[in-house]
Design an enzyme around this catalytic site. Structure first.
Site, PDB file in Angstrom:
ATOM      1  N   HIS A   1       5.022   1.461  12.609  1.00 45.32           N
ATOM      2  CA  HIS A   1       4.214   2.116  13.649  1.00 45.32           C
ATOM      3  C   HIS A   1       4.145   1.126  14.815  1.00 45.32           C
ATOM      4  O   HIS A   1       4.125  -0.083  14.595  1.00 45.32           O
ATOM      5  CB  HIS A   1       2.820   2.453  13.105  1.00 45.32           C
ATOM      6  CG  HIS A   1       1.866   3.002  14.133  1.00 45.32           C
ATOM      7  ND1 HIS A   1       2.225   4.014  15.008  1.00 45.32           N
ATOM      8  CD2 HIS A   1       0.579   2.693  14.425  1.00 45.32           C
ATOM      9  CE1 HIS A   1       1.179   4.297  15.788  1.00 45.32           C
ATOM     10  NE2 HIS A   1       0.177   3.498  15.459  1.00 45.32           N
TER      11      HIS A   1
ATOM     12  N   GLU B   1      -4.704  -2.673  11.910  1.00 45.56           N
ATOM     13  CA  GLU B   1      -5.780  -3.437  12.548  1.00 45.56           C
ATOM     14  C   GLU B   1      -5.873  -4.878  12.046  1.00 45.56           C
ATOM     15  O   GLU B   1      -6.589  -5.676  12.637  1.00 45.56           O
ATOM     16  CB  GLU B   1      -7.121  -2.693  12.425  1.00 45.56           C
ATOM     17  CG  GLU B   1      -7.660  -2.512  11.026  1.00 45.56           C
ATOM     18  CD  GLU B   1      -7.068  -1.317  10.280  1.00 45.56           C
ATOM     19  OE1 GLU B   1      -6.106  -0.690  10.771  1.00 45.56           O
ATOM     20  OE2 GLU B   1      -7.575  -1.024   9.191  1.00 45.56           O
TER      21      GLU B   1
ATOM     22  N   GLY C   1       3.448   7.426   2.603  1.00 43.10           N
ATOM     23  CA  GLY C   1       4.269   6.539   1.782  1.00 43.10           C
ATOM     24  C   GLY C   1       4.580   7.110   0.404  1.00 43.10           C
ATOM     25  O   GLY C   1       5.697   6.944  -0.108  1.00 43.10           O
TER      26      GLY C   1
ATOM     27  N   GLY D   1       0.837  -1.197   0.000  1.00 41.08           N
ATOM     28  CA  GLY D   1       0.000   0.000   0.000  1.00 41.08           C
ATOM     29  C   GLY D   1       0.869   1.243   0.000  1.00 41.08           C
ATOM     30  O   GLY D   1       1.931   1.279  -0.635  1.00 41.08           O
TER      31      GLY D   1
ATOM     32  N   GLU E   1     -13.009  30.269   3.514  1.00 38.70           N
ATOM     33  CA  GLU E   1     -12.428  30.835   4.740  1.00 38.70           C
ATOM     34  C   GLU E   1     -11.916  29.774   5.709  1.00 38.70           C
ATOM     35  O   GLU E   1     -10.814  29.880   6.234  1.00 38.70           O
ATOM     36  CB  GLU E   1     -13.465  31.695   5.474  1.00 38.70           C
ATOM     37  CG  GLU E   1     -13.547  33.119   5.005  1.00 38.70           C
ATOM     38  CD  GLU E   1     -12.216  33.841   5.030  1.00 38.70           C
ATOM     39  OE1 GLU E   1     -11.381  33.563   5.918  1.00 38.70           O
ATOM     40  OE2 GLU E   1     -11.990  34.680   4.142  1.00 38.70           O
TER      41      GLU E   1
ATOM     42  N   GLN F   1       2.871   2.773   2.308  1.00 37.09           N
ATOM     43  CA  GLN F   1       4.276   2.581   2.726  1.00 37.09           C
ATOM     44  C   GLN F   1       4.936   1.425   1.980  1.00 37.09           C
ATOM     45  O   GLN F   1       6.097   1.501   1.601  1.00 37.09           O
ATOM     46  CB  GLN F   1       4.357   2.333   4.245  1.00 37.09           C
ATOM     47  CG  GLN F   1       3.986   3.515   5.106  1.00 37.09           C
ATOM     48  CD  GLN F   1       4.984   4.664   5.025  1.00 37.09           C
ATOM     49  OE1 GLN F   1       6.162   4.478   4.744  1.00 37.09           O
ATOM     50  NE2 GLN F   1       4.504   5.862   5.260  1.00 37.09           N
TER      51      GLN F   1
ATOM     52  N   ASP G   1       2.163   9.444  18.181  1.00 32.54           N
ATOM     53  CA  ASP G   1       1.490   9.366  16.884  1.00 32.54           C
ATOM     54  C   ASP G   1      -0.024   9.396  17.075  1.00 32.54           C
ATOM     55  O   ASP G   1      -0.736  10.149  16.392  1.00 32.54           O
ATOM     56  CB  ASP G   1       1.910   8.089  16.148  1.00 32.54           C
ATOM     57  CG  ASP G   1       1.403   8.061  14.726  1.00 32.54           C
ATOM     58  OD1 ASP G   1       1.952   8.794  13.888  1.00 32.54           O
ATOM     59  OD2 ASP G   1       0.436   7.330  14.440  1.00 32.54           O
TER      60      ASP G   1
HETATM   61  P1  NAD Z   1      -2.171   0.877   3.408  1.00 26.53           P
HETATM   62  O1  NAD Z   1      -3.572   0.779   3.864  1.00 26.53           O
HETATM   63  O2  NAD Z   1      -1.810   1.938   2.437  1.00 26.53           O
HETATM   64  O3  NAD Z   1      -1.712  -0.503   2.773  1.00 26.53           O
HETATM   65  C1  NAD Z   1      -1.912  -1.713   3.423  1.00 26.53           C
HETATM   66  C2  NAD Z   1      -1.649  -2.850   2.477  1.00 26.53           C
HETATM   67  O4  NAD Z   1      -1.867  -4.079   3.173  1.00 26.53           O
HETATM   68  C3  NAD Z   1      -2.543  -2.868   1.260  1.00 26.53           C
HETATM   69  O5  NAD Z   1      -1.770  -3.177   0.147  1.00 26.53           O
HETATM   70  C4  NAD Z   1      -3.530  -3.982   1.585  1.00 26.53           C
HETATM   71  O6  NAD Z   1      -4.005  -4.584   0.432  1.00 26.53           O
HETATM   72  C5  NAD Z   1      -2.637  -4.928   2.356  1.00 26.53           C
HETATM   73  N1  NAD Z   1      -3.384  -5.843   3.199  1.00 26.53           N
HETATM   74  C6  NAD Z   1      -4.490  -5.581   3.938  1.00 26.53           C
HETATM   75  N2  NAD Z   1      -4.881  -6.682   4.590  1.00 26.53           N
HETATM   76  C7  NAD Z   1      -4.014  -7.662   4.247  1.00 26.53           C
HETATM   77  C8  NAD Z   1      -3.891  -9.033   4.584  1.00 26.53           C
HETATM   78  N3  NAD Z   1      -4.796  -9.618   5.381  1.00 26.53           N
HETATM   79  N4  NAD Z   1      -2.859  -9.730   4.068  1.00 26.53           N
HETATM   80  C9  NAD Z   1      -1.984  -9.152   3.248  1.00 26.53           C
HETATM   81  N5  NAD Z   1      -2.033  -7.857   2.886  1.00 26.53           N
HETATM   82  C10 NAD Z   1      -3.042  -7.129   3.380  1.00 26.53           C
HETATM   83  O7  NAD Z   1      -1.277   0.933   4.713  1.00 26.53           O
HETATM   84  P2  NAD Z   1      -0.147   2.005   5.066  1.00 26.53           P
HETATM   85  O8  NAD Z   1      -0.795   3.324   5.290  1.00 26.53           O
HETATM   86  O9  NAD Z   1       0.982   1.890   4.119  1.00 26.53           O
HETATM   87  O10 NAD Z   1       0.290   1.483   6.513  1.00 26.53           O
HETATM   88  C11 NAD Z   1       1.210   0.436   6.682  1.00 26.53           C
HETATM   89  C12 NAD Z   1       1.929   0.650   7.994  1.00 26.53           C
HETATM   90  O11 NAD Z   1       2.689   1.834   7.921  1.00 26.53           O
HETATM   91  C13 NAD Z   1       1.020   0.809   9.201  1.00 26.53           C
HETATM   92  O12 NAD Z   1       1.649   0.221  10.316  1.00 26.53           O
HETATM   93  C14 NAD Z   1       0.950   2.315   9.381  1.00 26.53           C
HETATM   94  O13 NAD Z   1       0.656   2.720  10.708  1.00 26.53           O
HETATM   95  C15 NAD Z   1       2.357   2.674   9.007  1.00 26.53           C
HETATM   96  N6  NAD Z   1       2.558   4.070   8.602  1.00 26.53           N
HETATM   97  C16 NAD Z   1       1.827   4.570   7.586  1.00 26.53           C
HETATM   98  C17 NAD Z   1       2.066   5.856   7.167  1.00 26.53           C
HETATM   99  C18 NAD Z   1       1.343   6.403   5.972  1.00 26.53           C
HETATM  100  O14 NAD Z   1       1.587   7.542   5.652  1.00 26.53           O
HETATM  101  N7  NAD Z   1       0.488   5.701   5.284  1.00 26.53           N
HETATM  102  C19 NAD Z   1       3.029   6.657   7.799  1.00 26.53           C
HETATM  103  C20 NAD Z   1       3.789   6.093   8.824  1.00 26.53           C
HETATM  104  C21 NAD Z   1       3.541   4.783   9.215  1.00 26.53           C
HETATM  105 MG    MG Z   2       1.911  10.211  12.574  1.00 24.08          MG
HETATM  106 MG    MG Z   3      -0.930   7.175  12.860  1.00 21.09          MG
HETATM  107 MG    MG Z   4      -8.919  35.860   5.416  1.00 19.74          MG
END
Ligand code: NAD
Ligand code: MG
Ligand code: MG
Ligand code: MG
Ligand code: MG
Ligand code: MG
Length: 339
Positions: free
Chosen positions: A108, A84, A134, A26, A227, A28, A191
């Site tokens: 995280h 989750e 990401g 996804g 605004e 990240q 966070d």
């Molecule tokens: P996302 O929702 O963008 O991607 C999650 C991926 O996991 C997707 O490709 C989904 O298809 C896959 N997935 C879901 N369930 C699955 C399963 N049962 N088996 C296999 N794959 C499965 O997630 P993200 O936002 O990249 O977050 C990933 C981690 O990075 C999390 O721990 C999040 O807290 C952390 N994080 C995210 C960000 C951000 O900006 N998105 C920033 C810092 C940390």
């Molecule tokens: Mg944060």
């Molecule tokens: Mg967060």
């Molecule tokens: Mg103004």
């Protein structure tokens, strides 16, 4: 002051001969996998069979395996699926395939800190958490820059967890921006607090109430949107660039005077602080985590109802119309927003 590391402090060579499995593709996942590969690392992506991302990752030149196969293959296993669902996937597909001396990584701290995942004692458990979406991790890396990261080590079974973490941070480009050493506890709690009290909960509620106040007083919804919602980014951009000082320099003195006289009327100092402390306490005590885990176990009815309600809010309806004429080409991809 926190310990900071930069590229000169990181040895990418510590990942030589190590296979890195990125679980999830996804926001990240795609960024870490592609950046590490282009940094010369041996990477594969772990996905569910039938995942729509399977073809996308292969097209990007990455090898793809099932989650279980990738976890087995990897010496370093980075969990980049939704927080989750991580505990279930960990239990079913990752844990049985972890070997002694492997490194289990996170971006995280939620699942480790709140004990949803309890790894065996003979693996390293560490975190490299980019402090940005990401898609930015990817685009800055391509441009020779990098999103700063947090490093935390929960278990150091091999004694090399810090080396692995710093090398990984260098591999995704994060060490160009800086790597701050912290703990799973601090990363998780700060966070969650940031997104609840300020970035998402605080800001969105503030914009919504401002919009409603103007519309209920008879002003045009379009005016209220400009605004209270549209201008938010312009103010934040100034603060990101040069602090509150640059924001106050750029806004009129009238606006700055209004900031001082009305800010604390809208957010009464003592009351707001007390409310924020209560939010923080629920995070620290695990009350929030318990609610979120239960919400996921009971069909996400609250989340889904709130999401639908927000979609119908007039600020969203009028905003969607106005934004059709404000596509400057540099607007963030909607799926990049995350905290
Ligand atoms: P996302 O929702 O963008 O991607 C999650 C991926 O996991 C997707 O490709 C989904 O298809 C896959 N997935 C879901 N369930 C699955 C399963 N049962 N088996 C296999 N794959 C499965 O997630 P993200 O936002 O990249 O977050 C990933 C981690 O990075 C999390 O721990 C999040 O807290 C952390 N994080 C995210 C960000 C951000 O900006 N998105 C920033 C810092 C940390
Ligand atoms: Mg944060
Ligand atoms: Mg967060
Ligand atoms: Mg103004
Ligand atoms: Mg393995
Ligand atoms: Mg000014």
């Amino acid at each position: 002051m926190a310990n900071m590391y930069y590229e000169k402090d990181c040895d990418l060579g510590k990942l030589d001969g190590k296979k890195i499995a990125i679980i999830g593709y996804g926001s990240q996942g795609h960024a870490h996998a592609l950046n590490l590969k282009e940094s010369g690392c041996d990477v594969c992506v772990g996905l569910r069979s039938g995942s729509k991302n399977w073809a996308a990752a292969e097209e990007a030149g990455l090898q793809v395996k099932t989650v279980a196969e990738a976890a087995k293959w990897g010496d370093v296993v980075m969990m980049l699926i939704n927080d989750e669902v991580q505990a279930k996937v960990y239990k079913e597909d990752v844990a049985p395939n972890l070997e002694s001396g492997n490194a289990l990584m996170f971006a995280h701290g939620f699942n480790i800190h709140f004990k949803q995942i309890v790894p065996p004692a003979d693996v390293d458990v560490l975190m490299i958490a980019p402090k940005g979406p990401g898609h930015t991790v990817r685009s800055l890396y391509v441009g020779g820059k990098g999103v700063p990261c947090l490093l935390a080590v929960e278990q150091n079974a091999t004694g090399k967890a810090v080396d692995i973490g710093l090398a990984y941070a260098a591999g995704i480009g994060g060490a160009r921006g800086g790597v701050m050493e912290t703990t799973f506890q601090d990363e998780t709690e700060t966070d969650l607090f940031g997104e609840q009290a300020v970035l998402c909960g605080g800001v969105i509620e503030l914009m919504k109430l401002g919009f409603e106040t103007l519309v209920e007083a008879g002003y045009a919804p379009e005016n209220a949107y400009f605004e209270c919602i549209h201008e938010m980014k312009l103010i934040i951009d100034l603060i990101n660039k040069g602090g509150i000082a640059m924001c106050n320099y750029s806004i009129s003195d009238t606006a700055e005077y209004g900031e001082y006289v009305s800010g604390t009327r809208v957010l009464p100092y003592e009351q707001t602080k007390a409310n924020m402390r209560a939010v923080l306490k629920d995070i620290q005590d695990g009350v929030f985590a318990g609610k979120w885990i239960a919400e996921n176990q009971t069909g996400r009815t609250f989340l889904n109802a709130k999401r639908a309600q927000m979609a119908r809010h007039p600020m969203e309806v009028v905003g969607a119309e106005l934004r059709k004429n404000m596509l400057w080409g540099d607007d963030a991809d909607p799926d990049t927003a995350s905290t």
